[in-house]
Design an enzyme around this catalytic site. Sequence first.
Site, mmCIF file in Angstrom:
data_model
loop_
_atom_site.group_PDB
_atom_site.id
_atom_site.type_symbol
_atom_site.label_atom_id
_atom_site.label_comp_id
_atom_site.label_asym_id
_atom_site.label_seq_id
_atom_site.Cartn_x
_atom_site.Cartn_y
_atom_site.Cartn_z
ATOM 1 N N GLU A 175 -10.553 5.196 7.520
ATOM 2 C CA GLU A 175 -9.278 5.821 7.916
ATOM 3 C C GLU A 175 -9.601 7.092 8.694
ATOM 4 O O GLU A 175 -9.430 8.214 8.228
ATOM 5 C CB GLU A 175 -8.418 6.152 6.677
ATOM 6 C CG GLU A 175 -7.009 6.611 7.054
ATOM 7 C CD GLU A 175 -6.167 7.089 5.888
ATOM 8 O OE1 GLU A 175 -6.703 7.266 4.772
ATOM 9 O OE2 GLU A 175 -4.953 7.303 6.100
ATOM 10 N N ASP A 197 2.461 3.304 2.925
ATOM 11 C CA ASP A 197 1.415 4.272 2.576
ATOM 12 C C ASP A 197 1.971 5.494 1.842
ATOM 13 O O ASP A 197 1.529 5.824 0.755
ATOM 14 C CB ASP A 197 0.638 4.709 3.828
ATOM 15 C CG ASP A 197 -0.747 5.247 3.506
ATOM 16 O OD1 ASP A 197 -1.165 5.187 2.334
ATOM 17 O OD2 ASP A 197 -1.422 5.723 4.432
ATOM 18 N N HIS A 243 1.286 5.282 -2.218
ATOM 19 C CA HIS A 243 0.719 6.251 -3.179
ATOM 20 C C HIS A 243 1.877 6.819 -3.998
ATOM 21 O O HIS A 243 2.455 7.844 -3.646
ATOM 22 C CB HIS A 243 -0.019 7.365 -2.444
ATOM 23 C CG HIS A 243 -1.221 6.903 -1.697
ATOM 24 N ND1 HIS A 243 -2.519 7.139 -2.131
ATOM 25 C CD2 HIS A 243 -1.343 6.182 -0.557
ATOM 26 C CE1 HIS A 243 -3.375 6.596 -1.274
ATOM 27 N NE2 HIS A 243 -2.691 6.011 -0.301
ATOM 28 N N HIS A 302 -9.650 2.077 0.811
ATOM 29 C CA HIS A 302 -9.306 2.877 1.993
ATOM 30 C C HIS A 302 -10.570 2.880 2.848
ATOM 31 O O HIS A 302 -11.579 3.483 2.467
ATOM 32 C CB HIS A 302 -8.963 4.313 1.596
ATOM 33 C CG HIS A 302 -7.573 4.504 1.097
ATOM 34 N ND1 HIS A 302 -7.109 3.917 -0.036
ATOM 35 C CD2 HIS A 302 -6.530 5.215 1.615
ATOM 36 C CE1 HIS A 302 -5.831 4.267 -0.214
ATOM 37 N NE2 HIS A 302 -5.462 5.052 0.776
ATOM 38 N N GLN A 333 -9.596 9.435 -4.697
ATOM 39 C CA GLN A 333 -9.203 10.202 -3.500
ATOM 40 C C GLN A 333 -10.304 11.136 -2.987
ATOM 41 O O GLN A 333 -10.485 11.291 -1.799
ATOM 42 C CB GLN A 333 -7.936 11.019 -3.798
ATOM 43 C CG GLN A 333 -7.456 11.908 -2.662
ATOM 44 C CD GLN A 333 -6.950 11.132 -1.464
ATOM 45 O OE1 GLN A 333 -5.840 10.632 -1.450
ATOM 46 N NE2 GLN A 333 -7.774 11.015 -0.418
ATOM 47 N N HIS A 353 0.842 -1.205 0.000
ATOM 48 C CA HIS A 353 0.000 0.000 0.000
ATOM 49 C C HIS A 353 0.875 1.252 0.000
ATOM 50 O O HIS A 353 1.438 1.635 1.014
ATOM 51 C CB HIS A 353 -0.915 -0.007 1.235
ATOM 52 C CG HIS A 353 -1.906 1.111 1.231
ATOM 53 N ND1 HIS A 353 -3.273 0.918 1.369
ATOM 54 C CD2 HIS A 353 -1.754 2.450 1.106
ATOM 55 C CE1 HIS A 353 -3.895 2.076 1.333
ATOM 56 N NE2 HIS A 353 -2.989 3.028 1.173
HETATM 57 N N1 17E Z 1 -4.842 9.406 0.758
HETATM 58 C C1 17E Z 1 -5.636 8.943 1.749
HETATM 59 O O1 17E Z 1 -6.866 9.025 1.654
HETATM 60 N N2 17E Z 1 -5.077 8.393 2.835
HETATM 61 C C2 17E Z 1 -3.756 8.298 2.951
HETATM 62 N N3 17E Z 1 -3.237 7.738 4.041
HETATM 63 C C3 17E Z 1 -2.923 8.789 1.919
HETATM 64 C C4 17E Z 1 -3.501 9.338 0.832
HETATM 65 C C5 17E Z 1 -1.435 8.707 2.039
HETATM 66 FE FE FE2 Z 2 -3.377 5.090 1.527
#
Ligand code: 17E
Ligand code: FE2
Length: 418
Positions: A217, A313, A63, A214, A156, A61
């Site tokens: 989070e 990440d 980006h 995702h 995103q 994982h």
């Molecule tokens: N975008 C997101 O939604 N969450 C993250 N941890 C990163 C990007 C790095």
């Molecule tokens: Fe991520």
Amino acid sequence: MTDQLNAIVNARLQGQNGLYTLKINNGRFSGISAQQESTIATEDELDAGGNLVTPAFVEPHIHLDAAMTAGQPRWNKSGTLFEGIDCWAERKTTLSPDDVIGRATQTLKLFAAHGIQYVRTHVDVTDPHLTALQAMLTVREQTSGFVDLQIVAFPQEGIWSFKNGRELMEEAIRLGAGVVGGIPHFEHTRDYGAESIRWLMELAHKHDLLVDVHCDEIDDPESRFLEILAAEALKLDYGSRVSASHTCAMGSYNDAYCSRLFRLLKKSGLRFLSMPTESLHLQGRFDSYPKRRGITRVPELLDAGLKVAFGQDSIRDPWYPMGNGNMLRTLDVGLHACHMLGMSWIEHSLELITENGAAALDLGEYGIGEGLPARCLVQQGQTPYEVLLGQRPVLASVRDGRVLVRRNASHPETGLML
Ligand code: 17E
Ligand code: FE2
């Protein structure tokens, strides 16, 4: 020593006593045999020097589209996920193919230097031009000699909450992204989040693609999208192909709810990806004290028989200014943050950055065994404990019998004047 190896000698293997020879033929392991004593390597052999030989590291994982953009156009001052998304939205408007290809390739080379041979990258597709996605497809082609790269179509700014979100996801799949992403906790409403999961699971199932969402989070204990993802995976009998990334909210769920949830998780067989350095940095930001760690229930998931892997990440991006490509660092932090420094965890800890990552990526062939591609690492240390203690760069990375990395042992005591 030649480029194409016939064998790796004087190798130590996890859980085995003594030294082993790993024979290689046509880029695959062709035999594994115990040695009576240590041997001198020939021209076509690599001497592991009695060090632990492990499968290649898996970064499950990252980006890559945002890698190495920390501070552009501004620094994330609050240290929150949300300010990171805002900074990135600004940086995103200036992307060009060369910009993305350059940073992603630089990062993958850094990863290769640390023994990573399998990578799953999320690529933001909430961009009407899909610039990063198209660039990453080129990167996947250009780097295939040293890394297997999976590309996630990652929305995103949301699927339901971003203009043409669904069309952009579908277009990314059509162009060649092999994994379907999502971000339900960031959608404008809980309903949008739930709808987005059902939709993306259908999309993946229809096209026979992997899924990596995702998911939750956030420190909000009411963010409960994981149960929807798991239920959909169970319904479609798709759990082994679905990864739940982050699931930070699980660190804030109450135990009664978790007890019910785990029943479903076990049935679904979902994979879990936790990014401990990132979550320690981004989560807990709305707490005063005590501050939550914002990390999912890693040992409990493992005890339940589920696969959990650690990932980095970010690497120097709007969300996280640190990162050096060394997965042993991520592993070290994760074991600390998850209360996993008991010796029985340490002894199996490398699985969190090897086998379990491979399970999340649903790799068909992975590991050290006769007939498998000859991909492995020579670590600095004889046991997982020693490897973890030192966190030193790998001595060698071998891919299909070819040496990608070779360096001399580095002892921390070197240079000591006492
Ligand atoms: N975008 C997101 O939604 N969450 C993250 N941890 C990163 C990007 C790095
Ligand atoms: Fe991520």
